[in-house]
Design a protein around this motif. Sequence first.
Motif, short mmCIF file in Angstrom:
data_model
loop_
_atom_site.label_atom_id
_atom_site.label_comp_id
_atom_site.label_asym_id
_atom_site.label_seq_id
_atom_site.Cartn_x
_atom_site.Cartn_y
_atom_site.Cartn_z
N PHE A 174 0.82 -1.22 0.00
CA PHE A 174 0.00 0.00 0.00
C PHE A 174 0.85 1.27 0.00
O PHE A 174 0.41 2.32 -0.46
CB PHE A 174 -1.03 0.00 1.15
CG PHE A 174 -0.46 0.36 2.49
CD1 PHE A 174 0.01 -0.63 3.35
CD2 PHE A 174 -0.40 1.68 2.92
CE1 PHE A 174 0.54 -0.30 4.60
CE2 PHE A 174 0.12 2.02 4.17
CZ PHE A 174 0.60 1.02 5.01
N GLU A 175 2.07 1.17 0.51
CA GLU A 175 2.95 2.34 0.48
C GLU A 175 3.38 2.66 -0.96
O GLU A 175 3.40 3.82 -1.36
CB GLU A 175 4.19 2.10 1.33
CG GLU A 175 3.93 2.06 2.82
CD GLU A 175 5.21 1.79 3.61
OE1 GLU A 175 5.74 2.75 4.21
OE2 GLU A 175 5.68 0.63 3.61
N MET A 177 1.70 1.75 -3.59
CA MET A 177 0.48 2.19 -4.27
C MET A 177 0.21 3.67 -3.96
O MET A 177 -0.16 4.43 -4.86
CB MET A 177 -0.70 1.33 -3.79
CG MET A 177 -1.94 1.47 -4.62
SD MET A 177 -1.74 0.64 -6.23
CE MET A 177 -2.69 1.74 -7.26
N ALA A 178 0.42 4.07 -2.71
CA ALA A 178 0.18 5.47 -2.32
C ALA A 178 1.12 6.40 -3.08
O ALA A 178 0.73 7.49 -3.51
CB ALA A 178 0.36 5.65 -0.81
N GLY A 225 -5.25 -9.70 -4.83
CA GLY A 225 -4.73 -8.76 -3.86
C GLY A 225 -5.56 -8.86 -2.61
O GLY A 225 -6.77 -9.03 -2.66
N THR A 226 -4.87 -8.78 -1.48
CA THR A 226 -5.59 -8.93 -0.22
C THR A 226 -6.45 -7.71 0.08
O THR A 226 -7.50 -7.81 0.68
CB THR A 226 -4.62 -9.09 0.96
OG1 THR A 226 -3.78 -7.93 1.00
CG2 THR A 226 -3.76 -10.33 0.79
N GLY A 227 -6.02 -6.53 -0.39
CA GLY A 227 -6.66 -5.31 0.06
C GLY A 227 -6.31 -5.08 1.51
O GLY A 227 -5.52 -5.83 2.11
N LEU A 228 -6.88 -4.03 2.09
CA LEU A 228 -6.56 -3.65 3.46
C LEU A 228 -7.50 -4.25 4.48
O LEU A 228 -7.23 -4.25 5.68
CB LEU A 228 -6.55 -2.12 3.59
CG LEU A 228 -5.40 -1.42 2.86
CD1 LEU A 228 -5.67 0.07 2.71
CD2 LEU A 228 -4.08 -1.65 3.59
N HIS A 229 -8.65 -4.78 4.00
CA HIS A 229 -9.70 -5.22 4.95
C HIS A 229 -10.78 -5.94 4.15
O HIS A 229 -10.96 -5.66 2.96
CB HIS A 229 -10.27 -3.95 5.62
CG HIS A 229 -11.17 -4.23 6.78
ND1 HIS A 229 -12.54 -4.19 6.66
CD2 HIS A 229 -10.91 -4.54 8.07
CE1 HIS A 229 -13.08 -4.46 7.84
NE2 HIS A 229 -12.12 -4.67 8.71
N PRO A 233 -11.92 -5.71 -0.35
CA PRO A 233 -11.15 -6.95 -0.54
C PRO A 233 -10.49 -7.05 -1.92
O PRO A 233 -10.72 -8.00 -2.65
CB PRO A 233 -12.21 -8.03 -0.33
CG PRO A 233 -13.47 -7.41 -0.83
CD PRO A 233 -13.36 -5.93 -0.55
N GLN A 234 -9.69 -6.10 -2.28
CA GLN A 234 -8.97 -6.14 -3.54
C GLN A 234 -7.78 -5.22 -3.42
O GLN A 234 -7.70 -4.40 -2.52
CB GLN A 234 -9.87 -5.64 -4.68
CG GLN A 234 -10.30 -4.19 -4.54
CD GLN A 234 -10.76 -3.54 -5.84
OE1 GLN A 234 -10.10 -3.67 -6.85
NE2 GLN A 234 -11.89 -2.86 -5.80
N ARG A 238 -1.14 -4.99 3.15
CA ARG A 238 -0.01 -4.65 4.03
C ARG A 238 1.20 -5.55 3.80
O ARG A 238 2.20 -5.44 4.52
CB ARG A 238 -0.45 -4.71 5.49
CG ARG A 238 -1.49 -3.64 5.84
CD ARG A 238 -1.79 -3.50 7.30
NE ARG A 238 -2.65 -2.32 7.49
CZ ARG A 238 -3.95 -2.31 7.25
NH1 ARG A 238 -4.56 -3.41 6.85
NH2 ARG A 238 -4.64 -1.19 7.42
#
Lengths: 398, 398
Positions: A174-175, A177-178, A225-229, A233-234, A238
């Motif tokens: 996610f970092e 991606m950000a 992709g796990t996604g964040l939660h 869910p995509q 982390r």
Amino acid sequence: MTIYLERQQWLQNEMRKRGWSGFLVTHNVDIYYYCGSMQTGYLFIPTEGEAVYLVRRSLVRAEAEAAVAVEALGSLKTLGERLRARCAGAGVDAAAGETPLRIGTELDVLPVQLYVRLQTALPGAVWEDGSLLVREQRMIKSPDEVAAIRAAARVADGALEAVIPHIREGMAEFELMALIEHQLRLRGHQGLMRMRAYNSELITGMVASGASAAVPTYFDGPAGGTGLHPSSPQSSGRTLLRHGDPILVDIGCTIDGYLIDQTRTFVIGALDPELQRAYDVAEEVLRATEARLQPGVIAEHLYLLALDQVQEAGLSAHFMGYGADQVKFLGHGIGLEIDELPVLAKGFKTPLAPGMVIAIEPKFTFPGRGVVGVEDTYLITEGGFEKLTVSREGLRRI
Amino acid sequence: MTIYLERQQWLQNEMRKRGWSGFLVTHNVDIYYYCGSMQTGYLFIPTEGEAVYLVRRSLVRAEAEAAVAVEALGSLKTLGERLRARCAGAGVDAAAGETPLRIGTELDVLPVQLYVRLQTALPGAVWEDGSLLVREQRMIKSPDEVAAIRAAARVADGALEAVIPHIREGMAEFELMALIEHQLRLRGHQGLMRMRAYNSELITGMVASGASAAVPTYFDGPAGGTGLHPSSPQSSGRTLLRHGDPILVDIGCTIDGYLIDQTRTFVIGALDPELQRAYDVAEEVLRATEARLQPGVIAEHLYLLALDQVQEAGLSAHFMGYGADQVKFLGHGIGLEIDELPVLAKGFKTPLAPGMVIAIEPKFTFPGRGVVGVEDTYLITEGGFEKLTVSREGLRRI
């Protein structure tokens, strides 16, 4: 004549063939396509006569933007007589109101509650599903649309190149991606990527690495992709980027309303030979597809040919997802939305035609290990194709 | 008992009163609310008996996430008999199949095309609009939901504080927005902010300054923003931040599925006295609203009281937009979506109740000059309220 009037006339011609009285465009993206504005309201295109944009808000802004006449929407109760008056030229007697109106609209996106309100506002009207008609028209892009997609391709490439120096082991998906999103936004990405299908949503694309990329999702695409939660869910999660893991960077952006879609595979160090070979096969599939990418080729043939090629390579089980979560396509149309026509999939008998823009994305999923692949977006031209994405191909080693 | 089972039982109880056989939950957000997973499929909650989650993809992931039984969706043709079998306990004879099923679903979001397919799959079923029921249930948040919103509030505050040192004259709105989004994403923002209403979309919120903030938009909110293009006509645009212009920073983010919404007004230098006074009135409206924010108060009363207060201040023409583009509310429920119930607006007779979470956003629009205002998100408690947003108030001078 503006491009918007041309589009309206194409639709009017199709409606004439079908005996429809007009088209009530309700979806924001379609409204924009036909009149150049996306304010809240309805665009009515009568089969004969001039379109009118009935706007709730912002009227001021619609007047400044739209290439058609703009009126305040007012009460839905008056909608019936106003549309009927607009159709008067089509043989409908506005005063008597005896001939039922036949009105096309986008039933693939229109919610039932709103449909019922419209039915009440137009008693006796016959409603026709015009979704496919609009989607088929939008399949063929004008030069202006292609120019926007080309601009989006340059933005995606610029953002990607800008972040590559920052990719390092231990960074979370996610970092990265950000960082990519930040670079996309600085270059003019509008921040939204639109999808048409019910419940479908898209978060710029994804950075997904190693086993996490192979985790299947609700998203109708080959990687997960796990996604964040579980509530999202995509896409990126982390998971930390690790030496030797494939890092799938499937990104897009929106410029002047139009999307681009591209995928590159990165690795810190080197991929293991099996994944490296699968990556090479993905590029071979893309090359073989390009070799046939020209007007007249049937959309599904490209998918079936890819299936054959992948089978010969012994990778069928890994193609476009794994097991029950394999998706059954090789590519998709793209424009104002990411899930446009044509789809390169079984059952899609559409012959390719100049002006189509298609994202083609051969990918291979290895549960527990990762996803490798490549994706480019192409314009179909008279002579074949033009690749719109500009990022350099090849497995990218960090 | 899990929170998901509690939610299902609440719904079952309501369905029992209405004589419904069950609820076919189709919307991704609602599916998540009732079972903790958001994979593609349908969640069926029979009035009597146990819920089942019929999943297209990803089945594996639904099984890992969902707090209910999971089955492969399979063909829609079998849906009728499967739902009928699940309803057997509700007095419906599964074998004979004579009693028509009465099925609730979310007609506010379900597209017509899919509705028609479901009607075909369940011949004879009577469909009921369960949208309001679900939205009213979701209005009252559980402690877990409030915890997620609290976490989102901290993320929004952290991101805002992190970017303040970077605000400078000559920076474009979209550059500041990109910085904020980057900080939000690094702190765990999921990247999407969901809205329920047809055609509604949200880009993290907005940074909008000076005259640009006062440009009205299609978005159903008090401030506008030029956006980057008519295809994305809201939020931040290319306007440069200027000395003395109000800078409206209305942002949110999503943590564990839940949203926060907050607005702060910034200025480089000082506001002119008229705008400063309007800002002060916005805070006074918020204080007066807080003074009445407790269980039992009727939602619309808070709006009407604000209207009175604003009229006394001589600012009615500027409240919540200007002219034809004024919006007619003071606040909105917020949770998994940003446009939840209750709405603080005329006609909303709902009494406030513990567990409601409401964003309250008094703002004043001055065409050609800008928008000033403040927004906080509140939890209604037994004793009154708790402010969930944590960013410090007051006009923020750079």
